[in-house]
Design a protein around this motif. Structure first.
Motif, PDB file in Angstrom:
ATOM      1  N   GLU A  48       0.836  -1.204   0.000  1.00 20.86           N
ATOM      2  CA  GLU A  48       0.000   0.000   0.000  1.00 20.86           C
ATOM      3  C   GLU A  48       0.877   1.262   0.000  1.00 20.86           C
ATOM      4  O   GLU A  48       1.823   1.368   0.767  1.00 20.86           O
ATOM      5  N   GLY A  50      -0.237  -9.102  10.090  1.00 21.95           N
ATOM      6  CA  GLY A  50       0.356  -7.810   9.750  1.00 21.95           C
ATOM      7  C   GLY A  50       1.609  -7.928   8.900  1.00 21.95           C
ATOM      8  O   GLY A  50       1.955  -7.015   8.152  1.00 21.95           O
ATOM      9  N   GLN A  70       7.331   8.357   0.519  1.00 20.04           N
ATOM     10  CA  GLN A  70       7.763   9.698   0.922  1.00 20.04           C
ATOM     11  C   GLN A  70       9.146  10.071   0.389  1.00 20.04           C
ATOM     12  O   GLN A  70       9.339  11.157  -0.145  1.00 20.04           O
ATOM     13  N   ALA A  96       0.007   4.403   0.934  1.00 21.33           N
ATOM     14  CA  ALA A  96      -0.145   5.292   2.099  1.00 21.33           C
ATOM     15  C   ALA A  96       0.781   4.829   3.230  1.00 21.33           C
ATOM     16  O   ALA A  96       0.934   3.627   3.452  1.00 21.33           O
ATOM     17  N   PRO A  97       1.398   5.774   3.946  1.00 22.72           N
ATOM     18  CA  PRO A  97       2.297   5.393   5.026  1.00 22.72           C
ATOM     19  C   PRO A  97       1.566   4.638   6.142  1.00 22.72           C
ATOM     20  O   PRO A  97       2.143   3.814   6.847  1.00 22.72           O
ATOM     21  N   GLU A  98       0.283   4.896   6.255  1.00 24.35           N
ATOM     22  CA  GLU A  98      -0.492   4.287   7.331  1.00 24.35           C
ATOM     23  C   GLU A  98      -1.921   4.152   6.805  1.00 24.35           C
ATOM     24  O   GLU A  98      -2.381   5.036   6.062  1.00 24.35           O
ATOM     25  N   ILE A  99      -2.625   3.094   7.209  1.00 26.30           N
ATOM     26  CA  ILE A  99      -4.010   2.983   6.743  1.00 26.30           C
ATOM     27  C   ILE A  99      -4.899   3.735   7.722  1.00 26.30           C
ATOM     28  O   ILE A  99      -5.081   3.321   8.860  1.00 26.30           O
ATOM     29  N   LYS A 100      -5.389   4.875   7.262  1.00 24.36           N
ATOM     30  CA  LYS A 100      -6.218   5.730   8.121  1.00 24.36           C
ATOM     31  C   LYS A 100      -7.652   5.683   7.617  1.00 24.36           C
ATOM     32  O   LYS A 100      -7.883   5.529   6.417  1.00 24.36           O
ATOM     33  N   THR A 112       2.466  -4.374   3.678  1.00 21.57           N
ATOM     34  CA  THR A 112       3.554  -3.403   3.721  1.00 21.57           C
ATOM     35  C   THR A 112       2.987  -2.048   3.316  1.00 21.57           C
ATOM     36  O   THR A 112       2.318  -1.949   2.276  1.00 21.57           O
ATOM     37  N   THR A 113       3.235  -1.016   4.116  1.00 30.35           N
ATOM     38  CA  THR A 113       2.733   0.321   3.791  1.00 30.35           C
ATOM     39  C   THR A 113       3.894   1.221   3.344  1.00 30.35           C
ATOM     40  O   THR A 113       5.066   0.852   3.464  1.00 30.35           O
ATOM     41  N   ALA A 114       3.548   2.398   2.850  1.00 32.25           N
ATOM     42  CA  ALA A 114       4.515   3.403   2.385  1.00 32.25           C
ATOM     43  C   ALA A 114       5.317   2.931   1.182  1.00 32.25           C
ATOM     44  O   ALA A 114       6.442   3.359   0.954  1.00 32.25           O
TER      45      ALA A 114
END
Ligand SMILES: Cc1cc2nc3c(=O)[nH]c(=O)nc-3n(C[C@H](O)[C@H](O)[C@H](O)COP(=O)(O)OP(=O)(O)OC[C@H]3O[C@@H](n4cnc5c(N)ncnc54)[C@H](O)[C@@H]3O)c2cc1C
Length: 416
Positions: free
Chosen positions: A34, A122, A149, A36-40, A126-128
């Motif tokens: 994913e 988890g 980023q 996004a750095p974090e799933i919000k 993998t994010t970011a």
């Protein structure tokens, strides 16, 4: 496909997470990447009609969704004078085996994420990491990534199959269709928001009010009892005909009240003060009502598209999310049934591409709220004395049924 062969999913939105759960259920391993750095919990309201809740029920998620969503009782249609045109029972009230939920997109994503973490783990997410390209050879498909980023190049990841669940800005779609034109503007812009407000009507009704000239508003509660005053979180969407589309397709783009409140400033009814509710919003977002022409194909060897990456449609009729969820069931089914992944991706495309093409095109020509348009035309946008003098309830029901059939939530068809 054999159970050892892994699927690599790009994007942990509604489609990506649902697909992961469907694959896990079918005994197929997957990993999700994913950007996004974090799933919000982003976005505002989304509706899950019975064809989508059927799929999510098969994943064992109905109770978790019912805890955070509003179980919608009916969809009520009004003209811009606040007069009732038609009441259409929703979900179980309409005889379906499955409910209709009105839910915050973020709450839906969190229910999916919680199930993912509990069932799959988890370490499989993998994010970011932003996918920048895919490639394949005879035996594997490989995705290339950069850090979202820092833009630093990251190690490539290979799997038996790659599924782009990247949403409307899919890199993989662009790679396969580099010459695709810009999104097709429908002539409507929309403003969406959420407001903490006292329940209106029975506290479970989804209302559609008015027609695009001068404006159409959808309103539905998405969270119950959010404070000690018993307020709800109410989602609303205002569509207005305008010559120029809002510039970007950005789900998070902030909107301004003064850009849309004018045409609805006197929509104050005994059942709800719509302008006051919009003015009290916590958040206002804007978005152009656009889609893209259906593609001739989604599957290229070991790589395919799913959800908005495959069939971006005008966000109306609760079908953006629903059709992505339906894609997941079909793709997991074929990957489990057919040993050759290339044939499985082709079978998935053959089932889902024609079905979603029809929804994309119907959203353009005969949208789910076509009955509002019909009444607007027949009354010349004037109040009526009695709706039966304008159009019969049977005719209204017929217009709604047509959309249900095409979108795949016709009750008789869904129950078989
Ligand atoms: C932030 C956000 C807010 C939204 N708000 C609403 C809303 O309020 N109402 C509504 O009806 N619909 C909303 N949507 C769209 C809605 O979720 C989709 O139309 C529908 O659910 C189909 O889901 P999808 O999985 O195809 O796409 P999405 O749910 O859009 O998910 C796509 C995911 O892929 C990720 N991604 C994109 N590109 C890459 C890449 N190159 N590499 C890795 N990951 C990538 C994105 O960050 C996102 O998490 C929103 C989407 C997003 C991303």
């Amino acid at each position: 496909m054999t159970q050892n062969n892994e699927v690599l999913i790009i994007g942990a939105g509604i489609g990506g997470l649902t697909l992961a759960l469907r694959l896990h259920q079918a005994g197929i391993a997957c990993r999700v990447f994913e950007a996004a750095p974090e799933i919000k919990p982003l976005g505002v309201g989304i509706n899950l009609l019975p064809h989508a809740t059927k799929e999510l029920t098969e994943l064992g998620l109905q109770d978790a969704l019912a805890r955070v969503a509003i179980t919608t009782s009916e969809i009520a249609y009004y003209n811009r004078f606040g007069q009732l045109i038609y009441r259409d029972p929703a979900g179980r009230n309409a005889g379906y085996q499955w409910p209709m939920f009105s839910i915050h997109r973020g709450d839906l994503q969190m229910v999916l994420l919680d199930a993912f973490l509990a069932r799959i783990g988890g370490d499989r997410l993998t994010t970011a990491v932003r996918c920048v390209a895919v490639e394949q050879d005879e035996n594997t498909a490989t995705a290339h990534f950069e850090h979202t980023q820092t833009r630093q190049k990251l190690p490539a990841q290979s799997a038996s199959v790659i599924v782009s669940c990247e949403g409307i800005h899919s890199i993989v779609r662009k790679q396969f269709f580099p010459n695709e034109g810009p999104p097709r503007y429908s002539g409507l812009n929309m403003w969406r928001g959420v407001t903490r407000w006292k329940p209106f009507l029975d506290g479970k009704t989804f209302v559609r009010v008015g027609w695009h000239k001068p404006a159409k508003v959808l309103i539905y509660p998405i969270r119950d009892n959010i404070d000690e005053e018993g307020r709800q979180l109410i989602n609303w969407v205002c569509d207005i005909e305008q010559q120029t589309p809002i510039e970007q397709r950005d789900w998070n783009r902030q909107g301004r009240i003064e850009d849309f409140i004018g045409p609805i400033s006197d929509w104050t009814f005994d059942w709800l003060d719509i302008p006051a509710m919009c003015r009290a919003a916590d958040q206002i977002l804007e978005y152009p009502m656009v889609d893209q022409d259906p593609l001739p194909r989604w599957s290229f060897g070991r790589v395919t598209l799913l959800g908005d990456a495959a069939h971006p449609m005008q966000p109306r009729g609760a079908n953006g999310g629903a059709q992505a969820i339906l894609d997941c069931g079909a793709l997991a089914k074929y990957l489990a049934q057919i040993a050759d992944p290339i044939a499985a991706l082709k079978a998935y495309q053959d089932e889902r591409l024609p079905a979603t093409t029809q929804v994309v095109l119907t959203n353009r020509s005969n949208p789910p709220d076509a009955i509002l348009q019909e009444v607007w035309k027949r009354t010349g946008d004037k109040p009526f004395r009695n709706i039966d003098d304008v159009i019969s309830q049977a005719e209204l029901a017929g217009l709604l049924k047509r959309y249900q059939r095409i979108a795949g939530f016709d009750r008789e068809k869904l129950e078989v």
